[in-house]
Design an enzyme around this catalytic site. Structure first.
Site, mmCIF file in Angstrom:
data_model
loop_
_atom_site.group_PDB
_atom_site.id
_atom_site.type_symbol
_atom_site.label_atom_id
_atom_site.label_comp_id
_atom_site.label_asym_id
_atom_site.label_seq_id
_atom_site.Cartn_x
_atom_site.Cartn_y
_atom_site.Cartn_z
ATOM 1 N N CYS A 147 0.862 -1.175 0.000
ATOM 2 C CA CYS A 147 0.000 0.000 0.000
ATOM 3 C C CYS A 147 0.900 1.227 0.000
ATOM 4 O O CYS A 147 2.115 1.119 0.134
ATOM 5 C CB CYS A 147 -0.896 0.021 1.238
ATOM 6 N N GLY A 184 -1.282 0.877 -4.932
ATOM 7 C CA GLY A 184 -2.602 0.360 -4.589
ATOM 8 C C GLY A 184 -3.696 1.060 -5.364
ATOM 9 O O GLY A 184 -3.737 2.286 -5.401
ATOM 10 N N ASN A 209 1.147 0.152 5.799
ATOM 11 C CA ASN A 209 1.576 -0.645 4.666
ATOM 12 C C ASN A 209 2.324 -1.857 5.198
ATOM 13 O O ASN A 209 3.331 -1.709 5.901
ATOM 14 C CB ASN A 209 2.499 0.177 3.750
ATOM 15 N N GLY A 210 1.847 -3.048 4.879
ATOM 16 C CA GLY A 210 2.508 -4.252 5.351
ATOM 17 C C GLY A 210 1.510 -5.282 5.826
ATOM 18 O O GLY A 210 0.330 -5.278 5.447
ATOM 19 N N TYR A 267 9.825 -4.810 -8.501
ATOM 20 C CA TYR A 267 8.541 -4.484 -9.108
ATOM 21 C C TYR A 267 7.772 -3.361 -8.428
ATOM 22 O O TYR A 267 7.241 -2.473 -9.095
ATOM 23 C CB TYR A 267 7.653 -5.740 -9.128
#
Length: 501
Positions: A2, A28, A101-102, A257
């Protein structure tokens, strides 16, 4: 994965938060949210969809205040309903909002503790809401009417003691300030910076440095693993190491990526790391097939372009853009659901026939995860007249699930799981398949001016840096994912039946 952002400014920050989230949109596409604080009140807007769709003019006008946080979300193993859009909010103590995020690997234990010991209620299946309640509880334990930076850092220390997994967090304490912190392994990225205005210094915390660049902020540095930064509403900045034994092991897939090439993560240029990936791939090709017959190198846009260009340069082979991308189609890797990913490939890419006709083509992608996309692209290349289609992955074979916030929870969805390189080549229809070697990838990312010795490479080697992930855990999350998929399928079928009747 995210995207998160937090800003303490000298004027309304709504537009800056919006702009930062659009820059982080690649992290996201499922949901977006912004919350601001003004005169002790919170103003929140969040919903499913892209940033440009979630926030209309009427929403932006209501998001007043010179302090706020934002989030762009993509679904992991959980639901993709708007109820799980972030930021999340709890009213005690002070009123705290949080974006994360995670992924927490001990979320079940934490959820039980929150209910039985902390006496708090969690309203969704999101581990972000669990993390918020842990942080809020630990801050409440300080027992202060007005929290100081010491109280905030003590609360973060307790979060590190209780929470396991990968997490980068921004949280806003209403009327007091914004805190950002990173897990003790530094798995997920987070940076902070500043910019000078006529009114004074403004501060920003974000997932990637590119969002600071675009808004005119100067990068100060990454947060170290286990470290926290606290910026008061008045603009005072404090930092503190809050973990007892921090060890930097960042997620290497960020460089492969996830991140934008113009970002710098832990001092490493993503762009230069991808250039080095191309160099390493070229060296491997020349070792294995020094008399190769590759006529042209073609990237699968966009994330593989940098590595593919350097690969072609080192091989002395022509580099060509063989696919035209529809930029209004989202990133297929982070689309919720295999059906959506599969459908979007043909809509997203179209082959330029003259670059394929009668040629031995080397296609380059950043990685191969499920294999669905590259199989269709190889077929497109053959239909465009390619003589032979070779396929090159800038990353090693993805054989294991990710549990730290990337949507790879089921090993059986991974095409390389328990398969040889030749098996994968046969399945995707490639005449020759070559993967990056893991030591070469580590050297490409960690071998620049900033030396990083250890990475989280679990998707490639199955070694989980937090030390709490075993086969039973992986089986549990796979079963949970399958159950969630069944419920979603049944719901869709029920809607279709209702419509038909």
């Amino acid at each position: 994965m995210c995207g998160i952002v937090g800003i303490v400014g000298k004027s309304n920050v709504n537009q800056a938060l919006y702009d930062a989230l659009t820059v982080l949109q690649h992290r996201g596409q499922d949901a977006a949210g912004i919350v601001t604080s003004h005169d002790g009140r919170l103003f929140l807007r969040k919903d499913n969809g892209l940033v440009r769709d979630v926030f209309q003019q009427r929403h932006m006008q209501r998001l007043v205040g010179h302090m706020g946080i934002g989030h762009v979300r993509y679904p992991t193993a959980g639901s993709s309903t708007s109820a799980e859009a972030q930021p999340f909010y709890v009213n005690s103590p002070y009123g705290i909002t949080l974006a994360h995020n995670g992924n927490l690997t001990n979320v079940e234990q934490l959820a039980k503790e929150i209910y039985e010991s902390d006496l708090r209620h969690v309203n969704t299946n999101s581990d972000s809401e669990v993390l918020l309640n842990v942080f809020a509880h630990e801050l409440a334990q300080r027992g202060k009417l007005q929290p100081t930076e010491e109280d905030v850092f003590a609360a973060v220390t307790d979060v590190h003691n209780r929470c396991v997994g990968g997490y980068a967090v921004v949280a806003m304490i209403t009327g007091y300030g914004i805190v950002g912190f990173r897990d003790p392994h530094g798995i997920r990225p987070i940076v902070f910076g500043q910019r000078h205005t006529d009114e004074g210094v403004e501060y920003m915390i974000a997932s990637e440095s590119v969002s600071l660049d675009v808004l005119g902020f100067t990068l100060i540095r990454d947060l170290a693993p286990g470290e926290a930064v606290y910026i008061t509403e008045e603009g005072k900045l404090y930092t503190r190491q809050c973990a007892t034994n921090p060890q930097l092991t960042p997620c290497i897939f960020e460089h492969v990526y996830l991140a934008r090439p113009d970002s710098i993560i832990d001092g490493v240029s993503v762009y230069k790391a991808r250039l080095r990936m191309g160099e390493k791939l070229a060296e491997k090709i020349l070792r294995e097939r020094p008399e190769h017959d590759i006529d042209v190198v073609i990237p699968i846009p966009d994330t593989s372009r940098t590595a593919a260009l350097e690969l072609a340069n080192h091989l002395g082979v022509k580099f060509r853009e063989g696919f035209v991308k529809n930029r209004y189609i989202g990133r297929t890797f982070i689309m919720p659901g295999q059906a959506a990913r599969k459908k979007s490939v043909r809509q997203k890419l179209n082959a330029i026939e003259l670059e394929f006709r009668g040629k031995n083509v080397m296609l380059v992608d950043d990685s191969i995860v499920r294999g669905t996309t590259c199989k269709q692209i190889i077929q497109m290349a053959r239909e465009a007249g390619a003589k032979n289609v070779y396929f090159c992955s800038a990353a090693p074979a993805v054989r294991y699930p990710n549990v730290y916030g990337i949507d790879m929870p089921s090993a059986h969805e991974l095409i390389a799981h328990n398969r040889s390189t030749q098996d994968v080549a046969d399945l995707i229809g490639a005449d020759w398949l070559i993967y990056q070697d893991l030591p070469d990838l580590i050297e490409a990312v960690g071998g620049g001016k900033i030396k990083i010795e250890n990475f989280d490479c679990a998707v490639f080697d199955g070694k989980y840096v937090t030390g709490d992930v075993d086969e039973a855990y992986l089986t549990k999350i796979e079963n949970a994912r399958n159950d969630a998929s069944k419920v979603k399928t049944q719901a869709v079928s029920a809607i279709i039946d209702l419509y038909n009747n």
